[in-house]
Design a protein around this motif. Sequence first.
Motif, short mmCIF file in Angstrom:
data_model
loop_
_atom_site.label_atom_id
_atom_site.label_comp_id
_atom_site.label_asym_id
_atom_site.label_seq_id
_atom_site.Cartn_x
_atom_site.Cartn_y
_atom_site.Cartn_z
N LEU A 1 16.57 1.41 26.43
CA LEU A 1 17.02 0.75 27.66
C LEU A 1 17.13 -0.75 27.45
N LEU A 2 16.15 -1.33 26.76
CA LEU A 2 16.21 -2.76 26.44
C LEU A 2 17.52 -3.09 25.72
N SER A 3 17.82 -2.33 24.68
CA SER A 3 18.99 -2.62 23.84
C SER A 3 20.29 -2.55 24.65
N VAL A 4 20.37 -1.59 25.56
CA VAL A 4 21.59 -1.44 26.37
C VAL A 4 21.70 -2.55 27.41
N TYR A 5 20.59 -2.88 28.07
CA TYR A 5 20.65 -3.91 29.11
C TYR A 5 20.76 -5.31 28.54
N VAL A 6 20.39 -5.50 27.28
CA VAL A 6 20.66 -6.77 26.60
C VAL A 6 22.17 -6.97 26.50
N LYS A 7 22.88 -5.89 26.21
CA LYS A 7 24.35 -5.99 26.14
C LYS A 7 24.94 -6.28 27.51
N VAL A 8 24.36 -5.70 28.55
CA VAL A 8 24.80 -6.00 29.91
C VAL A 8 24.58 -7.48 30.22
N ALA A 9 23.39 -7.98 29.86
CA ALA A 9 23.06 -9.38 30.14
C ALA A 9 23.93 -10.34 29.35
#
Length: 321
Positions: A185-193
Motif C-alpha cells: 500500500l505504501l508503494s502504491v500511494y507513494v506513486k499517487v502522492a
Amino acid sequence: MFCINEVLASTNGVDYMSRQKLLGAICLSLAASIWGGMYVVSKFVLEYIPPMTLVWLRYIIAFIFLFFILKIIERKDNKKLSLNKKDWILLCGIGFVGYFVSISFQFIGTKLSDAHTGALITSATPAFISIFAHFILKEKINTKKVISLILATLGVITIIGWDIGASNYLFGSIILVGAAITWALLSVYVKVASDTMSSLTITTYAIFFALIFTTPFMLWETQHIEIYYTDIYIILGVLYLGTISTAGAFFLWNKGMELIDAGIGALFFYFQPVVGAFLGWLLLNETLDINFFVGGCLILVGVFIVTLPTRSDRIIHIQKT
C-alpha cells in the motif's frame, strides 16, 4: 545523473528503454540492494539496542538529514513548500501504514516466527503491489508482468527455501502477511502522492509522521530495557541505518516508484534476498549453495523480462529523439 546520460548516449540510438524507466530501475535496484545489506548491520546493532528504539533512531536521523537537504533545495530554488490539507493527510497515511505499521509488523512477525519465515512471507509484497496498482492506479496486469512475477517469486523461494512447516507460527505469519500488504500500500500511494509532491518531500514528511507514531513505543522500551550507546561501532551502525538504509533507500524507492509503473517496480523488491544472502556470505561467513545462484538467475530473468520495452515504448522514444 550525468553518468546515466553518458550511458544512454553511448548506445548510438539503439536505446530500447526510456531514460525515465532506466533511472527508475536504477533507483529501485539501489534501494532494494541497500535493504538487503541492511540486515548485516542491523543484526549487530540489535544486540545492543531494542527494535522500536532502533527504528526511532533511524527515523530521527533520517528526518533531520532529509529535512536539511529539502530546505537547502527550497532556498536554492527560492520556492517554499506548499502543501494542502489533502497532501498532509496522504503523507500521514503513508508514514503510518508504510513506515510505522509495516516496519513494526516485520519486527513483531519475525520475532513470533523466525527470520526465514519472515523473508518468505514478505517476499509476497510485489504480488500485493501489482494487485493494488491494478485497482488503485488502474495499471494493467499483462502476461509479461505475470510471467516476471512468477519467475522472481520462484527465485526467492529457491534461495530461502520453502520449509515453513518447521516453524509455522500462525500468529506471527499472519502479522508478516500484514507487513507485506501494508508495504505494498505504501508503494502504491507513494506513486499517487508523486502526482503533486516531489519524492524528497514525500520521504521527508512521511518519515516525520512515522517518527511521531514510533515515539511512544521507543519511550516504553527505554524505560524497561537497558540500552548501550557507548561503543563507536554501535554509533556508526545507527548512523548508517539512519542515513543510508532509511533516508537514502526510502528516497530511492519512492523516486523509482514515481518514475515507472508500480507493477513493474515491485519486481525490484526481490533484489533484497539476493544482496542479503551475498553479503551474509561475504561478511558473516554464511554459506551459499547452488540454490542461491539458480534463484538469483530466476530473479534477474524476471526483472529483465518486465523491464523490456514494449513496442509503444520504442515508438515514444523515437519520437522524443
